[in-house]
Design a protein around this motif. Sequence first.
Motif, mmCIF file in Angstrom:
data_model
loop_
_atom_site.group_PDB
_atom_site.id
_atom_site.type_symbol
_atom_site.label_atom_id
_atom_site.label_comp_id
_atom_site.label_asym_id
_atom_site.label_seq_id
_atom_site.Cartn_x
_atom_site.Cartn_y
_atom_site.Cartn_z
ATOM 1 N N PHE A 188 -30.547 10.262 66.572
ATOM 2 C CA PHE A 188 -30.356 8.696 66.674
ATOM 3 C C PHE A 188 -31.565 8.142 67.661
ATOM 4 O O PHE A 188 -31.958 8.737 68.529
ATOM 5 N N ALA A 239 -21.225 12.116 62.969
ATOM 6 C CA ALA A 239 -22.317 11.247 63.424
ATOM 7 C C ALA A 239 -21.941 9.615 63.714
ATOM 8 O O ALA A 239 -22.514 8.855 64.570
ATOM 9 N N LYS A 269 -22.554 7.602 67.202
ATOM 10 C CA LYS A 269 -23.388 6.436 67.039
ATOM 11 C C LYS A 269 -22.406 5.425 67.655
ATOM 12 O O LYS A 269 -23.107 4.339 68.755
ATOM 13 N N ALA A 278 -29.397 6.185 62.677
ATOM 14 C CA ALA A 278 -28.783 7.577 62.652
ATOM 15 C C ALA A 278 -29.451 8.146 61.127
ATOM 16 O O ALA A 278 -29.406 7.631 60.126
#
Length: 358
Positions: free
Chosen positions: A59, A106, A110, A126
């Motif tokens: 990220f 993910a 995020k 990402a």
Amino acid sequence: MSRLGNVGARLYRGEVGYDFIGKRKIWYGVSILITITAILGLAVGGLNMGIEFKGGAVFTTDTKAKISTSAAHDAAVEASGHEAIVQELGNGGLRIQITEVDTAKANEIKTQLSDDLGVPENKINADLVGPSWGEQIANKAWTGLGVFMVLVVIYLAIAFEWRMAVAALVALIHDITITVGVYALVGFEVTPGTVIGLLTILGYSLYDTVVVFDSLKEGQKGITKQTRYTYSEIANKSINSTLVRSINTTVVALLPVGGLLFIGGGVLGAGMLNDISLSLFVGLAAGAYSSIFIATPLVADLKERDPQMKALRKRILAKRAAAAAKGETEEYDDTQDGADEDAETAGATAGRHGGRRR
């Protein structure tokens, strides 16, 4: 000429020298101890494989985060449940690397990071990395390493002899083991840059070894026709004659790599430089050590088992014992060989012409 240059010239001429071959058991012991330590570090701690090999998510924020890197690290660990690596970018943004994260996880991370970092979610990029990619890199690296080793053994066996090929192979394995062990002990992350560094050091290590072997090849010509030097003594002279050259090339190579490792990676905090610089630094130092203290002494050990070399050593030791019994001393110097031959030739010529010897 500098003092180091004078020493180098005297080493090359054989006027001074250090008995590397005679003390080879000490160097073998040191290498075994270092290698065992490296293997233990590898077995206990293991390697800290990077995201490229484990898979995960990276990220990055385009704008400056409102919290510190340490706070961002804690937030990333809490959001993902995995260890995270956080680095501050040049624009003030952050790069957060989390291993073993899939696509669904993910997206959750995020969203959580957006709240914790105070950065809009659309400003966080990402990137997902699958473990299969890293596995392909590792397999190709192992394949390249295997092909390199085979080609090295074949080349050295043709250009020199099989004993030198075996010694060079042992030295290369020695260097790789130590470098990998250091990574395990210090916990540095293993990335594709690390693999590139490992493959690069093989060339440097082999270069130093071949330089000594080339000198040894020249020095052993006609060895069985003389009774002044054993093979081990000629090998020792070869190491000493190339010692300053090996030191110079190693120091020149280590200085820029040390700058990357200690200044770039340590002082400036450029962590990604550590990936390749540590492997290069440790590998270069280990390569210089192994070419002097491992490869050539090992060649001498293997060569001294040859029946011809055993017979030569027996003749030389008998000659020296006879000289010692008569109270005579022998100067083991290349220049003396030429002087003796010239004296014998001059004496024979004078005898044929009725001259007198002085």
